[in-house]
Scaffold this motif. Structure first.
Motif: not given
Length: 179
Positions: A96-108
């Motif tokens: 399993i690949y696990f991602e935490y999407w903890g930021y915001y902004g257009k590029a992110y």
């Protein structure tokens, strides 16, 4: 009447002088005060398993994975369709690949969409965690993980604090139903 105006003007001048003296004294006093020291910005956090992560959110997640006894690798590089990316965690036993999407902004957000597309192209199992899931991170992580693996019931008990890595004692047992 001339005496009245002379006294009035004299009182006004004295009042202005007193105000100027008070102003000068206050400015001198304020200059003597030390400016508050800037707190050092913390840019890394050490997890219970020894990994050094970049945010409090990652710290909580990593500590919880450690608590669950799930073998995991932090920031594993993975090659998908000729493109190398770093996943936040990789759970090798369940692939399993696990991602935490903890930021915001257009590029992110753009990078997030690109990575999700890559995971789909590579037909890899992706577990995504968003910031809003921290309201009840233990339950949300358990629900996400249970889609891929069966968790030990004992290991998912709610008397554990993933933030600090300690078990909650009996003082908190009565409040567990509120969680």
């Amino acid at each position: 009447m001339n005496n009245f105006w002379a006294i009035f003007i004299l009182i006004g001048i004295i009042f202005l002088i007193v105000l100027i003296v008070i102003y000068i004294c206050i400015r001198k006093f304020l200059k003597t005060l030390k400016k508050p020291e800037k707190q050092e910005k913390i840019i890394s956090f050490k997890c219970l398993d020894g990994y050094i992560v970049k945010s409090k959110g990652e710290l909580i997640i990593d500590n919880y994975l450690f608590f669950l006894g799930l073998k995991h690798i932090y920031e594993k590089r993975v090659k998908i369709n000729g493109q190398t990316i770093k996943c936040d965690w990789y759970l090798p036993e369940a692939q399993i690949y696990f991602e935490y999407w903890g930021y915001y902004g257009k590029a992110y957000i753009k990078r997030k969409k690109e990575k999700i597309k890559l995971y789909k192209k590579g037909k890899l199992k992706l577990l995504s965690i968003e910031n809003n899931m921290f309201k009840d991170i233990c339950t949300n992580l358990n629900n996400k993980l249970n889609k891929f693996i069966k968790l030990n019931k004992k290991s998912t008990m709610k008397n554990y604090c993933p933030s600090c890595g300690t078990y909650l004692d009996e003082r908190f047992q009565n409040n567990l139903n509120l969680i």
